[in-house]
Design a protein around this motif. Structure first.
Motif, PDB file in Angstrom:
ATOM      1  N   VAL A  88       0.828  -1.210   0.000  1.00 60.13           N
ATOM      2  CA  VAL A  88       0.000   0.000   0.000  1.00 60.13           C
ATOM      3  C   VAL A  88       0.863   1.261   0.000  1.00 60.13           C
ATOM      4  O   VAL A  88       1.673   1.447   0.917  1.00 60.13           O
ATOM      5  N   PRO A  89       0.693   2.132  -1.010  1.00 60.63           N
ATOM      6  CA  PRO A  89       1.467   3.373  -1.011  1.00 60.63           C
ATOM      7  C   PRO A  89       0.981   4.318   0.088  1.00 60.63           C
ATOM      8  O   PRO A  89      -0.207   4.581   0.208  1.00 60.63           O
ATOM      9  N   ARG A  90       1.917   4.788   0.910  1.00 63.04           N
ATOM     10  CA  ARG A  90       1.549   5.739   1.962  1.00 63.04           C
ATOM     11  C   ARG A  90       2.123   7.100   1.571  1.00 63.04           C
ATOM     12  O   ARG A  90       3.302   7.385   1.742  1.00 63.04           O
ATOM     13  N   ALA A  91       1.256   7.912   0.986  1.00 65.57           N
ATOM     14  CA  ALA A  91       1.661   9.241   0.546  1.00 65.57           C
ATOM     15  C   ALA A  91       1.895  10.152   1.746  1.00 65.57           C
ATOM     16  O   ALA A  91       1.296   9.971   2.808  1.00 65.57           O
ATOM     17  N   GLU A  92       2.754  11.123   1.562  1.00 63.12           N
ATOM     18  CA  GLU A  92       3.018  12.113   2.609  1.00 63.12           C
ATOM     19  C   GLU A  92       1.725  12.795   3.042  1.00 63.12           C
ATOM     20  O   GLU A  92       1.511  13.070   4.221  1.00 63.12           O
ATOM     21  N   GLU A  93       0.835  13.052   2.074  1.00 62.42           N
ATOM     22  CA  GLU A  93      -0.404  13.781   2.367  1.00 62.42           C
ATOM     23  C   GLU A  93      -1.557  12.882   2.835  1.00 62.42           C
ATOM     24  O   GLU A  93      -2.662  13.373   3.076  1.00 62.42           O
ATOM     25  N   LEU A  94      -1.315  11.570   2.997  1.00 61.92           N
ATOM     26  CA  LEU A  94      -2.385  10.700   3.496  1.00 61.92           C
ATOM     27  C   LEU A  94      -2.781  11.172   4.892  1.00 61.92           C
ATOM     28  O   LEU A  94      -1.929  11.279   5.788  1.00 61.92           O
ATOM     29  N   PRO A  95      -4.057  11.490   5.096  1.00 59.92           N
ATOM     30  CA  PRO A  95      -4.483  11.978   6.415  1.00 59.92           C
ATOM     31  C   PRO A  95      -4.125  10.991   7.529  1.00 59.92           C
ATOM     32  O   PRO A  95      -4.157   9.779   7.337  1.00 59.92           O
ATOM     33  N   VAL A  96      -3.792  11.523   8.663  1.00 59.35           N
ATOM     34  CA  VAL A  96      -3.390  10.718   9.823  1.00 59.35           C
ATOM     35  C   VAL A  96      -4.430   9.656  10.150  1.00 59.35           C
ATOM     36  O   VAL A  96      -4.081   8.532  10.512  1.00 59.35           O
ATOM     37  N   GLU A  97      -5.710   9.977   9.990  1.00 61.75           N
ATOM     38  CA  GLU A  97      -6.755   9.005  10.334  1.00 61.75           C
ATOM     39  C   GLU A  97      -6.775   7.787   9.411  1.00 61.75           C
ATOM     40  O   GLU A  97      -7.445   6.803   9.710  1.00 61.75           O
ATOM     41  N   TRP A  98      -6.025   7.817   8.302  1.00 58.67           N
ATOM     42  CA  TRP A  98      -5.954   6.671   7.383  1.00 58.67           C
ATOM     43  C   TRP A  98      -4.598   5.977   7.441  1.00 58.67           C
ATOM     44  O   TRP A  98      -4.341   5.055   6.678  1.00 58.67           O
TER      45      TRP A  98
END
Length: 132
Positions: A88-98
């Motif tokens: 799963v790609p975890r982008a820098e901008e992925l919200p903390v809740e995700w």
């Protein structure tokens, strides 16, 4: 079979984009044979597993620009009781809740799911980076 269901394949593994998912680039690494436990992997399957996971994480960083990739394996969901690995790609901008295990809340996305055309486009770019 759509391109996103066959991003890369070798004698042991197949790479697909996760379906009904709200996160572009969410990959699934599937063994070419049915297994219900990691303990059932052959030595050859096990040896190539780590190589695939690293290759996919690197490809996702190139194609999606993600900061890092999560790798998880559960095989417990109804209809999915077989070995498969989520990359799963975890982008820098992925919200903390995700972030972390909560990212699985982006599966079963329904109307928010990544469209097939976008999955195919990502599949093509990932296949290029992976050398296939």
């Amino acid at each position: 079979m759509p391109r996103y269901q066959r991003i890369a394949v070798d004698e042991h593994w197949r790479v697909a984009h996760a379906v009904d998912c709200a996160l572009p680039g969410w990959l699934v690494l599937l063994p070419r044979r049915h297994l219900e436990s990691m303990a059932e992997l052959t030595g050859a399957e096990a040896a190539s597993l780590g190589v695939w996971q690293v290759r996919l994480a690197r490809a996702l960083e190139v194609v999606t620009g993600c900061r890092k990739a999560y790798v998880a394996q559960f095989g417990e969901a109804e209809g999915f009781a077989h070995v498969h690995f989520h990359v799963v790609p975890r982008a820098e901008e992925l919200p903390v809740e995700w972030r972390g295990p909560r990212v699985f809340g982006l599966l079963g996305a329904g109307g928010r799911a990544v469209p097939a055309e976008r999955m195919d486009e990502l599949a093509g770019r990932l296949a290029e980076v992976l050398g296939g």
